[in-house]
Scaffold this active site. Structure first.
Site, PDB file in Angstrom:
ATOM      1  N   GLU A 235    -104.829   8.977  11.053  1.00 20.73           N
ATOM      2  CA  GLU A 235    -107.026   9.329  12.085  1.00 20.73           C
ATOM      3  C   GLU A 235    -106.881   9.826  13.304  1.00 20.73           C
ATOM      4  OE1 GLU A 235    -108.521   5.908  13.684  1.00 20.73           O
ATOM      5  OE2 GLU A 235    -110.256   5.601  12.575  1.00 20.73           O
TER       6      GLU A 235
ATOM      7  N   GLU B 116    -117.065   0.733   8.927  1.00 23.11           N
ATOM      8  CA  GLU B 116    -116.839   0.207  10.201  1.00 23.11           C
ATOM      9  C   GLU B 116    -117.683   0.756  11.562  1.00 23.11           C
ATOM     10  OE1 GLU B 116    -113.185   2.810  12.505  1.00 23.11           O
ATOM     11  OE2 GLU B 116    -112.020   1.242  12.480  1.00 23.11           O
TER      12      GLU B 116
HETATM   13  O1  LIG Z   1    -111.891   3.028  16.204  1.00 25.66           O
HETATM   14  C1  LIG Z   1    -111.111   3.180  15.117  1.00 25.66           C
HETATM   15  O2  LIG Z   1    -112.264   3.908  14.135  1.00 25.66           O
HETATM   16  C2  LIG Z   1    -110.435   2.545  13.724  1.00 25.66           C
HETATM   17  O3  LIG Z   1    -110.456   2.994  12.850  1.00 25.66           O
HETATM   18  C3  LIG Z   1    -109.166   1.806  13.979  1.00 25.66           C
HETATM   19  O4  LIG Z   1    -109.453   1.071  13.520  1.00 25.66           O
HETATM   20  C4  LIG Z   1    -109.221   1.315  16.008  1.00 25.66           C
HETATM   21  O5  LIG Z   1    -108.719   2.014  17.101  1.00 25.66           O
HETATM   22 MG   LIG Z   2    -111.669   4.444  12.379  1.00 27.47          MG
END
Ligand SMILES: O=C(O)C(=O)[C@H](O)CO
Ligand SMILES: [Mg+2]
Length: 262
Positions: free
Chosen positions: A146, A243
Site C-alpha cells: 500500500e 477503513e
Molecule cells: O493506514 C492505512 O491506510 C492502512 O491501510 C494500514 O493498515 C495502516 O498503516
Molecule cells: Mg489503508
C-alpha cells in the site's frame, strides 16, 4: 444489497464496542467480511472463534506496526538494520493469516528510517517483499503493498500507486499485489477515475475513506458514487475495506452503502 463486497475494518469501525465484541456487531450490521491490522494481542483461536461464530471471513492482517509517533509507526519493511526482526514479524503475521483463513498479509512498508537514504531503504524494501513472497508461496495467503499519503505518513517508502504496482510486478511468485487505498490515492495523486482505470487491474484489495476527514464515503471531497461505479465497471471482484473513522457512530453512518454503492 450492493454488487460490491464491503468488509469492516475493526480497528476503525464499531469502536463503540470492545474489540472482541466488534465481530458480532459487524455481522449484525450486515458485513460478511472483516479486516484488522493487529491480531497480535489475541490468540489466533480466540479470533477464529469470533469469525466462525459470526459467519465472517477474514480479509487481511498487517505486519506489526510501531507506536504512533515513532519511526516504526508504519512498519519496518524498508528498515535495512531490522531485517531479522522484519522476518520474524512477517512469519508471525503469516501464521495468523493462515490460522484465520485470511486472504492477505498487508506488508506495511514503513517510513524511511532516520539516517538512511531513500535509495537504501527502497532496495531493502524490495528485497524484503521478494523474500516474504517466497515464504508465502503455497500457503494460499497473498501479500499486499500500500502506498500511503505524504501528509499522514511523511517519508513513506511507497509514494505512488504505480510504484506499488511496479514492486508487486517484479515478485515472480505472482502472490504480491496492490492494496489500493482510495483515501491515500486521492490525497497524493487525485485523478481517481483515471487512476482506478490503470491500477485496479493490479489491485488485490481496495480500501475506502473520504478525505480530508477520513470519515464515511459522502462526507468529504471524493465522488464515491462515481468511484464505486468505476470499480464495478472494472470487474474488480475483491473486497473493499471500510477503513474510515465514523463521523457519528458506526451504524448511524452506514447509509452510504444504499445511497452511493451500486
Ligand atoms: O493506514 C492505512 O491506510 C492502512 O491501510 C494500514 O493498515 C495502516 O498503516
Ligand atoms: Mg489503508
Amino acid at each position: 444489497m450492493s454488487a460490491l463486497r464491503f468488509d469492516a475494518n475493526l480497528k476503525w469501525l464499531f469502536t463503540e464496542h470492545e474489540f472482541l465484541d466488534r465481530f458480532a456487531a459487524a455481522a449484525a450490521a450486515g458485513f460478511t467480511g472483516v479486516e484488522f491490522p493487529d491480531p497480535y494481542p489475541y490468540e489466533a483461536g480466540e479470533l477464529r472463534k469470533r469469525l466462525d461464530d459470526n459467519g465472517l471471513h477474514q480479509v487481511l492482517v498487517n505486519t506489526p506496526m510501531g507506536a504512533k509517533g515513532t519511526p516504526e509507526q508504519q512498519g519496518i519493511t524498508c528498515f535495512p538494520d531490522l531485517v531479522p526482526r522484519f522476518r520474524d514479524e512477517f512469519l508471525s503475521a503469516l501464521d495468523y493469516a493462515v490460522a484465520l483463513g485470511a486472504d492477505f498479509v498487508h506488508l506495511v512498508g514503513g517510513m524511511v528510517p532516520p539516517g538512511t537514504s531513500r535509495d537504501r531503504a527502497f532496495a531493502r524494501y524490495v528485497a524484503n517483499v521478494a523474500w516474504a513472497s517466497e515464504q508465502a508461496a503455497g500457503t494460499g495467503v497473498r501479500l499486499l503493498l500500500e502506498a500511503q499519503n505524504k501528509r499522514d505518513a511523511p517519508g513513506f517508502i511507497l509514494e505512488t500507486q504505480a510504484q506499488a504496482h511496479a514492486v508487486a510486478e517484479v515478485c515472480d511468485a505472482g502472490n504480491v499485489g496492490v492494496l489500493l487505498d482510495v483515501y491515500h490515492a486521492q490525497i497524493d495523486e487525485g485523478d481517481l477515475l483515471t487512476l482506478l482505470g490503470t491500477e485496479l487491474p493490479g489491485a488485490f484489495h481496495v480500501q475506502i475513506a473520504d478525505p480530508p476527514s477520513r470519515h464515511e464515503p459522502g462526507t468529504g471531497e471524493v465522488n464515491f458514487k462515481s468511484v464505486f461505479a468505476a470499480i464495478k465497471a472494472s470487474g474488480y471482484d475483491g473486497w473493499i475495506g471500510c477503513e474510515y473513522a465514523p463521523a457519528a457512530g458506526t451504524v448511524a453512518g452506514l447509509g452510504w452503502r444504499e445511497e452511493l454503492a451500486p
